[in-house]
Design a protein around this motif. Structure first.
Motif, short mmCIF file in Angstrom:
data_model
loop_
_atom_site.label_atom_id
_atom_site.label_comp_id
_atom_site.label_asym_id
_atom_site.label_seq_id
_atom_site.Cartn_x
_atom_site.Cartn_y
_atom_site.Cartn_z
N ALA A 74 0.84 -1.20 0.00
CA ALA A 74 0.00 0.00 0.00
C ALA A 74 0.87 1.25 0.00
CB ALA A 74 -0.93 -0.01 1.21
N GLN A 75 1.97 1.23 0.77
CA GLN A 75 2.87 2.37 0.82
C GLN A 75 3.55 2.61 -0.52
OE1 GLN A 75 5.19 0.96 4.15
NE2 GLN A 75 4.22 2.42 5.54
N ASP A 76 3.76 1.55 -1.28
CA ASP A 76 4.39 1.67 -2.60
C ASP A 76 3.40 2.11 -3.68
OD1 ASP A 76 6.85 0.95 -1.61
OD2 ASP A 76 6.67 -1.15 -2.19
N GLY A 77 2.12 2.23 -3.32
CA GLY A 77 1.12 2.67 -4.28
C GLY A 77 0.71 1.62 -5.29
N LEU A 78 0.93 0.36 -4.96
CA LEU A 78 0.56 -0.72 -5.87
C LEU A 78 -0.96 -0.96 -5.80
CD1 LEU A 78 3.51 -3.14 -5.14
CD2 LEU A 78 3.23 -1.60 -7.09
N PRO A 79 -1.58 -1.28 -6.92
CA PRO A 79 -3.04 -1.46 -6.92
C PRO A 79 -3.47 -2.77 -6.28
CG PRO A 79 -2.15 -1.83 -9.12
CD PRO A 79 -1.00 -1.37 -8.26
N PHE A 80 -4.61 -2.71 -5.61
CA PHE A 80 -5.23 -3.87 -4.98
C PHE A 80 -6.53 -4.19 -5.71
CE2 PHE A 80 -2.58 -2.20 -1.63
CZ PHE A 80 -2.13 -3.31 -0.96
N ALA A 81 -6.93 -5.44 -5.65
CA ALA A 81 -8.22 -5.84 -6.19
C ALA A 81 -9.33 -5.24 -5.33
CB ALA A 81 -8.33 -7.36 -6.21
N ALA A 82 -10.44 -4.94 -5.97
CA ALA A 82 -11.58 -4.37 -5.26
C ALA A 82 -12.86 -4.86 -5.91
CB ALA A 82 -11.52 -2.85 -5.29
N ARG A 91 -19.78 2.36 -2.53
CA ARG A 91 -19.54 1.15 -1.75
C ARG A 91 -18.45 0.34 -2.43
NH1 ARG A 91 -23.67 -2.63 -1.21
NH2 ARG A 91 -22.57 -3.36 0.61
N VAL A 92 -17.28 0.33 -1.82
CA VAL A 92 -16.11 -0.35 -2.38
C VAL A 92 -15.56 -1.29 -1.32
CG1 VAL A 92 -13.81 -0.05 -3.36
CG2 VAL A 92 -15.57 1.66 -3.80
N LEU A 93 -15.32 -2.52 -1.72
CA LEU A 93 -14.69 -3.50 -0.84
C LEU A 93 -13.28 -3.76 -1.37
CD1 LEU A 93 -14.91 -5.54 1.49
CD2 LEU A 93 -15.80 -7.17 -0.17
N VAL A 94 -12.27 -3.33 -0.63
CA VAL A 94 -10.88 -3.50 -1.04
C VAL A 94 -10.37 -4.82 -0.49
CG1 VAL A 94 -8.54 -2.57 -0.95
CG2 VAL A 94 -10.50 -1.01 -1.10
N ASP A 95 -9.77 -5.62 -1.34
CA ASP A 95 -9.14 -6.87 -0.91
C ASP A 95 -7.65 -6.61 -0.76
OD1 ASP A 95 -8.10 -9.36 -0.47
OD2 ASP A 95 -9.06 -10.30 -2.20
N TRP A 96 -7.23 -6.31 0.46
CA TRP A 96 -5.83 -5.96 0.72
C TRP A 96 -4.89 -7.14 0.51
CZ3 TRP A 96 -5.12 -1.01 0.67
CH2 TRP A 96 -6.12 -0.15 1.11
N THR A 97 -5.44 -8.34 0.33
CA THR A 97 -4.59 -9.51 0.13
C THR A 97 -4.34 -9.83 -1.33
OG1 THR A 97 -6.44 -11.10 0.09
CG2 THR A 97 -5.53 -10.52 2.26
N ALA A 98 -5.03 -9.15 -2.23
CA ALA A 98 -4.95 -9.50 -3.66
C ALA A 98 -4.44 -8.36 -4.52
CB ALA A 98 -6.32 -9.95 -4.15
N CYS A 99 -3.52 -8.67 -5.39
CA CYS A 99 -3.03 -7.70 -6.37
C CYS A 99 -4.10 -7.48 -7.42
CB CYS A 99 -1.78 -8.21 -7.06
SG CYS A 99 -0.40 -8.50 -5.96
N ALA A 100 -4.19 -6.27 -7.93
CA ALA A 100 -5.13 -6.00 -9.01
C ALA A 100 -4.56 -6.51 -10.32
CB ALA A 100 -5.40 -4.50 -9.10
N ALA A 101 -5.44 -6.91 -11.19
CA ALA A 101 -5.03 -7.42 -12.51
C ALA A 101 -4.66 -6.29 -13.43
CB ALA A 101 -6.16 -8.23 -13.11
#
Length: 101
Positions: A74-82, A91-101
């Motif tokens: 998150a600190q590196d600004g990498l995208p997460f799946a949501a 209404r957004v559910l962020v999956d902090w465990t998954a990288c975004a495609a």
């Protein structure tokens, strides 16, 4: 600005995890609140959210804990799946465990 919060996976969030439109959330500013939940730091995270199937990105804020293993990403600004509610994009559910495609 859209605000998402970390809460136990309530029935409505569990439904959003199943029926939400795939998206991605890309953090661009993190602020420590000084609070902890289950030894995880509670952060205010400003991020850009967008649907994977198109549409312009929009700002959102997450306020809640992030587990240490995912904090560096998150600190590196990498995208997460949501998952985004197609009827209510606030209404957004962020999956902090998954990288975004």
């Amino acid at each position: 600005m859209t605000t998402t919060q970390h809460l136990p996976l309530r029935d409505d969030l569990a439904e959003l995890a199943q029926t939400g439109v795939p998206g991605q959330a890309q953090p661009f500013d993190l602020r420590e609140t000084g609070a902890f939940v289950d030894r995880e730091p509670v952060l205010e995270v400003l991020m850009s959210v967008r649907r994977v199937d198109g549409g312009p990105p929009y700002p959102a804020m997450y306020l809640g804990p992030i587990a240490e293993p995912f904090l560096a990403r998150a600190q590196d600004g990498l995208p997460f799946a949501a998952r985004i509610d197609p009827q209510r994009p606030d209404r957004v559910l962020v999956d902090w465990t998954a990288c975004a495609a």
